[in-house]
Design a protein around this motif. Structure first.
Motif, PDB file in Angstrom:
ATOM      1  N   UNK A 183      -5.718   6.336  -2.375  1.00 43.14           N
ATOM      2  CA  UNK A 183      -5.058   5.917  -1.141  1.00 43.14           C
ATOM      3  C   UNK A 183      -3.869   6.805  -0.776  1.00 43.14           C
ATOM      4  N   UNK A 184      -3.511   6.669   0.485  1.00 48.12           N
ATOM      5  CA  UNK A 184      -2.385   7.442   1.008  1.00 48.12           C
ATOM      6  C   UNK A 184      -1.094   7.171   0.234  1.00 48.12           C
ATOM      7  N   UNK A 185      -0.919   5.924  -0.184  1.00 50.50           N
ATOM      8  CA  UNK A 185       0.253   5.613  -0.977  1.00 50.50           C
ATOM      9  C   UNK A 185      -0.024   4.419  -1.858  1.00 50.50           C
ATOM     10  N   UNK A 186       0.695   4.260  -2.941  1.00 52.60           N
ATOM     11  CA  UNK A 186       1.854   5.059  -3.300  1.00 52.60           C
ATOM     12  C   UNK A 186       1.571   6.226  -4.261  1.00 52.60           C
ATOM     13  N   UNK A 187       0.366   6.318  -4.844  1.00 56.67           N
ATOM     14  CA  UNK A 187       0.205   7.332  -5.894  1.00 56.67           C
ATOM     15  C   UNK A 187      -0.076   8.724  -5.324  1.00 56.67           C
ATOM     16  N   UNK A 259       2.057  17.903  28.927  1.00 58.02           N
ATOM     17  CA  UNK A 259       1.768  18.544  30.215  1.00 58.02           C
ATOM     18  C   UNK A 259       2.857  19.545  30.595  1.00 58.02           C
ATOM     19  N   UNK A 260       4.076  19.260  30.165  1.00 65.32           N
ATOM     20  CA  UNK A 260       5.175  20.182  30.501  1.00 65.32           C
ATOM     21  C   UNK A 260       5.236  21.358  29.525  1.00 65.32           C
ATOM     22  N   UNK A 261       4.369  21.338  28.509  1.00 63.20           N
ATOM     23  CA  UNK A 261       4.371  22.441  27.543  1.00 63.20           C
ATOM     24  C   UNK A 261       5.462  22.312  26.494  1.00 63.20           C
ATOM     25  N   UNK A 262       6.059  21.133  26.371  1.00 62.82           N
ATOM     26  CA  UNK A 262       7.107  20.943  25.356  1.00 62.82           C
ATOM     27  C   UNK A 262       6.514  20.731  23.971  1.00 62.82           C
ATOM     28  N   UNK A 263       5.252  20.317  23.916  1.00 62.98           N
ATOM     29  CA  UNK A 263       4.547  20.226  22.635  1.00 62.98           C
ATOM     30  C   UNK A 263       3.179  20.891  22.805  1.00 62.98           C
ATOM     31  N   UNK A 264       2.607  21.341  21.651  1.00 54.51           N
ATOM     32  CA  UNK A 264       1.305  22.008  21.704  1.00 54.51           C
ATOM     33  C   UNK A 264       0.149  21.018  21.623  1.00 54.51           C
ATOM     34  N   UNK A 265       0.437  19.832  21.102  1.00 58.43           N
ATOM     35  CA  UNK A 265      -0.662  18.893  20.970  1.00 58.43           C
ATOM     36  C   UNK A 265      -0.215  17.523  20.508  1.00 58.43           C
ATOM     37  N   UNK A 266      -1.171  16.606  20.543  1.00 57.09           N
ATOM     38  CA  UNK A 266      -0.963  15.232  20.071  1.00 57.09           C
ATOM     39  C   UNK A 266      -2.188  14.856  19.251  1.00 57.09           C
ATOM     40  N   UNK A 267      -1.956  14.226  18.107  1.00 55.72           N
ATOM     41  CA  UNK A 267      -3.076  13.881  17.230  1.00 55.72           C
ATOM     42  C   UNK A 267      -2.950  12.430  16.776  1.00 55.72           C
ATOM     43  N   UNK A 268      -4.017  11.673  16.947  1.00 55.86           N
ATOM     44  CA  UNK A 268      -4.043  10.299  16.425  1.00 55.86           C
ATOM     45  C   UNK A 268      -4.359  10.341  14.935  1.00 55.86           C
ATOM     46  N   UNK A 269      -3.793   9.407  14.229  1.00 55.17           N
ATOM     47  CA  UNK A 269      -4.206   9.200  12.831  1.00 55.17           C
ATOM     48  C   UNK A 269      -4.273   7.696  12.644  1.00 55.17           C
ATOM     49  N   UNK A 270      -5.273   7.099  13.254  1.00 53.91           N
ATOM     50  CA  UNK A 270      -5.401   5.647  13.208  1.00 53.91           C
ATOM     51  C   UNK A 270      -4.525   4.998  14.262  1.00 53.91           C
ATOM     52  N   UNK A 271      -4.568   3.689  14.222  1.00 53.23           N
ATOM     53  CA  UNK A 271      -3.829   2.903  15.220  1.00 53.23           C
ATOM     54  C   UNK A 271      -2.606   2.350  14.508  1.00 53.23           C
ATOM     55  N   UNK A 272      -1.494   3.040  14.663  1.00 50.57           N
ATOM     56  CA  UNK A 272      -0.267   2.636  13.987  1.00 50.57           C
ATOM     57  C   UNK A 272       0.589   1.799  14.908  1.00 50.57           C
ATOM     58  N   UNK A 453      -6.408 -15.236  15.052  1.00 45.12           N
ATOM     59  CA  UNK A 453      -5.372 -14.206  15.111  1.00 45.12           C
ATOM     60  C   UNK A 453      -6.040 -12.849  15.173  1.00 45.12           C
ATOM     61  N   UNK A 454      -5.428 -11.922  15.902  1.00 44.01           N
ATOM     62  CA  UNK A 454      -5.963 -10.558  15.956  1.00 44.01           C
ATOM     63  C   UNK A 454      -5.616  -9.857  14.648  1.00 44.01           C
ATOM     64  N   UNK A 455      -6.531  -9.060  14.137  1.00 46.65           N
ATOM     65  CA  UNK A 455      -6.280  -8.325  12.904  1.00 46.65           C
ATOM     66  C   UNK A 455      -6.804  -6.906  12.998  1.00 46.65           C
ATOM     67  N   UNK A 456      -6.335  -6.084  12.094  1.00 52.64           N
ATOM     68  CA  UNK A 456      -6.785  -4.686  12.041  1.00 52.64           C
ATOM     69  C   UNK A 456      -6.824  -4.277  10.585  1.00 52.64           C
ATOM     70  N   UNK A 457      -7.888  -3.620  10.154  1.00 56.84           N
ATOM     71  CA  UNK A 457      -7.948  -3.163   8.765  1.00 56.84           C
ATOM     72  C   UNK A 457      -8.666  -1.834   8.712  1.00 56.84           C
ATOM     73  N   UNK A 458      -8.135  -0.934   7.908  1.00 60.45           N
ATOM     74  CA  UNK A 458      -8.845   0.304   7.621  1.00 60.45           C
ATOM     75  C   UNK A 458      -9.934  -0.098   6.645  1.00 60.45           C
ATOM     76  N   UNK A 459     -11.168   0.232   6.951  1.00 68.68           N
ATOM     77  CA  UNK A 459     -12.227  -0.255   6.056  1.00 68.68           C
ATOM     78  C   UNK A 459     -12.112   0.402   4.694  1.00 68.68           C
ATOM     79  N   UNK A 536      -8.613  14.494   9.538  1.00 68.80           N
ATOM     80  CA  UNK A 536      -8.454  14.348   8.099  1.00 68.80           C
ATOM     81  C   UNK A 536      -9.517  13.413   7.542  1.00 68.80           C
ATOM     82  N   UNK A 537     -10.039  13.729   6.346  1.00 75.31           N
ATOM     83  CA  UNK A 537     -10.957  12.772   5.720  1.00 75.31           C
ATOM     84  C   UNK A 537     -10.229  11.475   5.356  1.00 75.31           C
ATOM     85  N   UNK A 538      -8.908  11.554   5.189  1.00 77.03           N
ATOM     86  CA  UNK A 538      -8.127  10.341   4.934  1.00 77.03           C
ATOM     87  C   UNK A 538      -7.752   9.764   6.298  1.00 77.03           C
ATOM     88  N   UNK A 539      -8.249   8.591   6.629  1.00 79.00           N
ATOM     89  CA  UNK A 539      -8.133   8.114   8.004  1.00 79.00           C
ATOM     90  C   UNK A 539      -6.717   7.952   8.550  1.00 79.00           C
TER      91      UNK A 539
END
Lengths: 553, 308
Positions: A183-187, A259-272, A453-459, A536-539
Motif C-alpha cells: 500500500x501507499x502507506x505507511x510502509x 489555460x493561462x500557461x501557468x502550469x503544464x498539466x493536471x493529473x488525477x490520482x483518484x478522487x481525493x 450513506x454515500x461511500x467510496x473505496x479503492x478496491x 501509476x499502477x498504484x491508484x
C-alpha cells in the motif's frame, strides 16, 4: 478648473489610487518574494527541463513523512518506494520494487525479504536490511495509529540476517501481508537519516529522504512544492530535472492556470476529498482543444451507498435489495458523467482486479429491475401509500422515508444522491438527502444515525477490504462474515484465500451490504509538448516515469 | 490615552470569553479528531483503537479541565501542536496571519478608494451618471458572490489578456486581483453610505456658508463636508473589516493565497482543535484591535464623542 472637470479628473484618478495601493501592499518576505523565507522557486511553465503541475491539495504536502497519514499520498511514490508493488490489473499478483524476492516460512509466520542491491537514499545512506528494520520499527513505535493493519497487530520482530536480507516474524500468518505492505502507506522506505536522532525509530521526522526518483528541494506551505531529479536513482531516471507542484485548491483556478500557461498539466490520482485535479465539466472542451492532450483510465475507486444494517427499514433485506434493484446504474453514470464514469455492474470487486468467473460476476450483479424491487417491498409489508403520503409506501403507519448521508463538500455526491432520489421515488421509497460536513458525517455514521450513506473505496483484495470495513461500526457485519474474515486472515494457501474471497463477495451480494454505483475515471491533461504520460499502477499516486517535456512553442 | 488603556483592559475579559466559546464550540461539535485520523488509513477503526488514540492526544477528561490546561499553555504562548501537520500552531499562525491581514487590508483599501470618490460624486451629482454607477456597483458587489467575481476577473485579466498572474502569492502583481475582488464587494454598500451621509451634510448651514464665503468647491466638499460625513463611514469600515476577514477565506482558496482562511477551512474539516482555537483567538484579537482603532479614529473625527 471648474467643478465638472475637477470631479471628472477625480473619478479618473480613483483606479490609479487602487493600483498605487496595490504596490504598497506587495507581499513581503524573502528576496525571492516568497513569504516565509522558504527556498521556493519562481516556477515558469513551458520550459523544456521542468514540469509544473497544478495540485489540488493544500497543506500537509511539505512534510512528506510516509509513516503518517498526514502527508499527501499522491506525491509519495515520487519520493518513497515500497518493498513490493501490486499489479494494477490482478490484485493477487505482486512485482518487485525495493525487495526482489519474498518468501514465507514456518507456516507463514516468517517472511524473508531479499532487498535490491545498489539502492541509495537521497542523502546517500545505503538502502539495506538495517534501513528496512528501522522503517518497520518506526511504524511499530506509532502502533496506536496503525493498529488496524494486520502486520502491525501480529508483528513479533524484525532483524537483518545479511546486508540485503531481512527476516520478519509474526505471531500468526497473514493472508493479506503482501497486499498490506504494497500500500501507499505507511510502509514506504524512509531514510534512517530522515529522523532526529538519526536511526531512532521514536525520533522526530526532520527531512524528506526516500529512494524514489524525485528529491524534495523546497516547499512553501500553501503555495509550491519543488522536487529535483535524484541522479543516483536505481531505476530509469526522469527525462527532466525539475518537478514543481503549484498548490491550487480551487478547481476553476486550476483550469484557468492550465489555460493561462501557468502550469503544464493536471493529473488525477483518484478522487481525493471528493474532488479531482481535473474539473469534470471542462473535459469535453479540453478534448476538443488542440493545445492540450487528454488521457484517461478507469481507476479502482468504487462509489457506492451503504446501509444502516442494524436498525430502521434498511435492517430488512427486502428493502436493501429493493434499493439495489431500483437504481439504474447505466442511466446514472451516463446521464451524470457521460463518458467519465463506468457503471459499477461488476460490484465492489470488479473483474479487472479479481479474476472472477463470468457466472460469478453475473451472480454478483444487481440488475436494474424496478418490478422486482416493487414486489420485494410489497412482500416486506410496505404498501403503496394513499392520500397524503405523496406516493411513499407505508407500513404500520410509518412511511418508507430513508435518509441518505452525503458529505456537504461532495458536489459529485450531491448530484448522485439527487439521481438516486429520483430513481427510488417511483418505487414509493422517499429519500431525504442529509448534507453533513466530513467530521459530522463520520460521527453520524458511527452512531448509526442514518439509513443510507454515500461511500467510496479503492478496491482491494476482498479479504483485505472486508477486514477493514466489515466491522460492527460500519457498512456490513454478520457473525458469519466475522468468522470467515477471522479464519481467512490466517490462511496462506492461495486457493483457500480465493475461496474466502469468493464467500465474502457472495455474502456481500446476497445480503446487499452495499449498493455499488459507478467506478470513477482518472484524467490527465497536459499542454502540447508534454508526452509519454502513463497513469501509476498504484491508484492513489502520481507516476511520471516516461514523461518528456518539450519547450512550449 | 486613558481611554485606550481602559479599552485594552476591557479586552481581556472579551478574549477570555472568546476563548471559552471557541473551546466549547470546537469540542462539542460532532466529530472526533482521533477517529478521523484513524479513518485516513482507509479502514474503519474499532472503538478501542479510537479510545487509545484519544488518550494519546489528550482528548479524554472533562472539557473544563482540558480548557484550563489549554488556557494555561496559551498564556505562556504555547497554543499546542496541530493534529494535522504536527507543527506548533503559533508557528503556523505567525506565518499565515500577515498574509491574511495583507489581503484583507488591501481589499479594504481598494474598497475605500473606490467608494469615497464614487460616494461623494454620487451625492454631488445626485441622479447623474456617478449616482447610477454607484448604484450599479452596489448591486454588483452585493448580488454577485466574491468567488464568482474573482474567477471572472481571473478569466479576463490572467487567462485572456495575460496581464496578471492567475494565482499565488509571490509579488505585487499577485495582490491586484484579490484586492479588487474584495474591494468591489465592499465598495458598493460603502459608496452608498458615503452618498447618504454626504447628502445629509451638504444640506447643512456651514456648507452653504463655506460656499458663500467663496471657498473652493473641493475644500467645501473634502475638508468640511466629507470630514463630517465620515464618522458613520469609519464605524462601518470597522465592521466591514470583520466581514472582509470572513470573505478572505474564499478569496484565499480561489487565488491560491497561503493565508489563515485556507488553514481554518482545513482545520475545521479535520477537527484540528488546537489550530481552530488558535485561529479564532488570533482573528478575534485582530478584530477587536481594528475596532479599537476605529473607535479612536471616530473620536478624533467627532469631538463630541470624546469623554469629558
Amino acid at each position: 478648473m471648474n467643478r465638472r472637470t475637477y470631479f471628472s479628473r477625480l473619478a479618473l484618478m480613483a483606479p490609479f489610487g487602487v493600483l498605487a495601493a496595490t504596490a504598497a501592499c506587495a507581499p513581503p518576505g524573502s528576496p525571492d518574494g516568497q513569504p516565509g523565507g522558504d527556498r521556493a522557486r519562481e516556477a515558469q511553465a513551458g520550459s523544456a527541463n521542468e514540469l509544473i503541475l497544478g495540485h489540488p491539495a493544500d497543506s500537509n504536502v511539505a512534510e512528506l513523512d510516509a509513516h503518517t497519514y498526514d502527508a499527501d499520498s499522491r506525491l509519495q511514490l515520487l519520493v518513497y518506494e515500497p518493498l513490493i508493488l501490486k499489479d494494477a490489473d490482478d490484485f493477487a499478483k505482486f512485482h518487485p520494487a525495493l525487495a526482489t524476492k519474498w518468501e514465507p516460512s514456518e507456516g507463514g509466520t516468517v517472511w524473508t525479504l531479499t532487498l535490491r542491491p545498489g539502492v541509495k537514499f537521497h542523502d546517500g545512506t545505503p538502502f539495506d536490511a538495517r534501513a528496512v528494520a528501522f522503517n518497520v520499527n518506526r511504524i511499530m513505535a506509532q502502533k496506536t495509529r496503525f493498529s488496524s493493519w494486520q502486520y502491525v497487530q501480529t508483528h513479533k520482530d524484525i532483524s537483518a540476517v545479511g546486508e540485503h536480507t531481512v527476516r520478519w516474524a509474526f505471531t500468526q500468518p497473514s493472508a493479506i501481508f503482501l497486499e498490506e505492505i504494497s500500500y501507499t502507506r505507511p510502509l514506504r522506505m524512509v531514510s534512517p537519516a530522515a529522523v532526529s536522532p538519526t536511526g531512532d525509530p521514536s525520533g522526530t521526522f526532520s527531512k524528506t529522504l526516500g529512494t524514489g526518483p524525485w528529491k524534495l528541494e523546497s516547499s512553501t506551505p500553501g503555495q509550491l512544492v519543488g522536487f529535483t531529479r535524484f541522479e543516483d536513482y536505481w531505476g530509469s531516471k526522469p527525462a527532466f530535472s525539475r518537478l514543481t507542484f503549484k498548490l491550487l485548491p480551487n478547481a476553476n483556478t486550476r483550469m484557468n492556470a492550465l489555460r493561462a500557461g501557468a502550469v503544464d498539466g493536471l493529473v488525477d490520482a483518484g478522487r481525493h476529498d471528493f474532488g479531482y485535479a481535473v474539473l469534470r465539466s471542462d473535459i469535453p472542451a479540453l478534448e476538443q482543444d488542440k493545445g492540450f492532450s487528454v488521457t484517461s483510465r478507469v481507476n479502482t475507486d468504487v462509489i457506492f451507498m451503504y446501509f444502516n444494517f442494524y436498525k430502521g427499514p434498511t435492517a430488512d433485506l427486502n428493502v436493501r435489495r429493493a434499493v439495489a434493484l431500483g437504481v439504474d446504474r447505466d442511466r446514472l453514470a451516463q446521464s451524470l458523467f457521460p463518458g467519465m464514469a463506468v457503471p459499477a455492474n461488476e460490484g465492489m470487486f470488479p473483474a479487472k482486479t479479481t479474476k472472477w468467473s463470468g457466472a460469478k460476476l453475473d451472480q454478483m450483479r444487481f440488475k436494474h429491475d424496478p418490478a422486482e424491487a416493487a414486489r420485494l417491498l410489497d412482500a416486506a409489508g410496505w404498501a403503496r401509500g394513499t392520500g397524503g403520503t405523496g406516493g411513499v409506501r407505508v407500513k404500520e403507519g410509518q412511511p418508507l422515508n430513508l435518509s441518505l448521508l452525503v458529505n456537504g463538500a461532495d458536489e459529485e455526491g450531491k448530484l448522485v444522491a439527487q439521481a438516486v432520489q429520483s430513481m427510488l421515488a417511483p418505487l414509493g421509497i422517499g429519500l431525504s438527502i442529509k448534507l453533513l460536513e466530513g467530521a459530522a458525517r463520520s460521527e453520524a455514521s458511527k452512531n448509526r444515525d442514518f439509513d443510507l450513506s454515500m461511500g467510496q473505496a479503492g478496491t482491494r483484495n476482498v479479504l483485505s477490504l472486508a477486514k477493514g470495513h466489515y466491522v460492527p461500526t460500519t457498512y456490513f457485519n454478520t457473525p458469519e462474515t466475522d468468522r470467515i474474515i477471522k479464519e481467512g486472515l490466517s490462511l496462506t494457501d492461495a486457493a483457500k484465500i480465493a475461496e474466502v474471497n469468493d464467500q465474502l463477495a457472495t455474502i456481500t451480494t446476497q445480503q446487499v451490504g452495499v449498493v455499488p454505483l459507478y467506478y470513477s475515471k482518472d484524467y490527465a491533461v497536459f499542454r502540447r509538448g508534454v508526452s509519454g504520460f502513463a497513469f501509476s499502477p498504484q491508484p492513489q499516486e502520481l507516476h511520471l516515469s516516461g514523461v518528456t517535456v518539450a519547450k512550449r512553442t | 490615552m486613558r481611554y485606550v488603556a481602559a479599552r485594552l483592559v476591557a479586552l481581556l475579559p472579551v478574549l477570555l470569553g472568546i476563548s471559552v466559546v471557541t473551546f466549547a464550540l470546537a469540542n462539542l461539535t460532532p466529530g472526533d479528531p482521533a477517529r478521523l485520523i484513524l479513518e485516513r488509513g482507509g479502514t474503519v477503526p474499532t472503538p478501542a483503537q479510537v479510545d487509545v488514540l484519544r488518550q494519546e492526544m489528550g482528548l479524554t477528561g472533562p472539557v473544563p479541565v482540558r480548557y484550563a490546561r489549554w488556557l494555561g499553555d496559551a498564556l505562556r504562548g504555547d497554543l499546542g501542536r496541530s493534529y494535522q501537520s504536527r507543527r506548533p500552531v503559533a508557528e503556523q499562525l505567525v506565518r499565515r496571519l500577515p498574509v491574511t491581514l495583507q489581503v484583507a487590508a488591501a481589499g479594504m483599501l481598494a474598497g475605500t478608494l473606490l467608494a469615497l470618490p464614487l460616494g461623494v460624486l454620487a451625492a454631488v451629482r445626485r441622479g447623474g451618471w456617478a449616482d447610477h454607477a454607484g448604484r450599479l456597483l452596489s448591486l454588483v458587489g452585493s448580488a454577485f458572490p466574491s468567488f464568482w467575481i474573482g474567477l471572472l476577473l481571473m478569466w479576463v485579466f490572467a487567462v485572456q489578456l495575460r496581464l496578471l498572474p492567475v494565482a499565488g502569492w509571490r509579488g505585487p502583481a499577485y495582490v491586484v486581483l484579490p484586492m479588487i475582488t474584495l474591494g468591489l464587494g465592499m465598495a458598493g454598500p460603502l459608496s452608498r453610505m458615503v452618498r447618504a451621509t454626504m447628502l445629509d451634510v451638504l444640506g447643512e448651514d456651514y456648507v452653504r456658508t463655506g460656499r458663500a464665503k467663496g471657498l473652493p468647491e473641493w475644500r467645501v466638499l473634502y475638508v468640511h463636508a466629507l470630514r463630517n460625513a465620515l464618522p458613520p463611514v469609519v464605524s462601518m469600515l470597522g465592521l466591514a473589516f470583520g466581514h472582509l476577514l470572513g470573505g478572505v477565506v474564499i478569496i484565499e482558496t480561489v487565488f491560491g493565497i497561503p493565508g489563515m482562511g485556507r488553514l481554518a477551512v482545513e482545520a475545521i474539516a479535520t477537527r484540528d482543535y488546537p489550530t481552530m482555537q488558535g485561529i479564532v483567538l488570533y482573528l478575534a484579537v485582530v478584530y477587536v484591535a481594528v475596532n479599537l482603532v476605529v473607535d479612536v479614529v471616530h473620536q478624533w473625527l467627532e469631538p463630541t464623542l470624546r469623554p469629558a
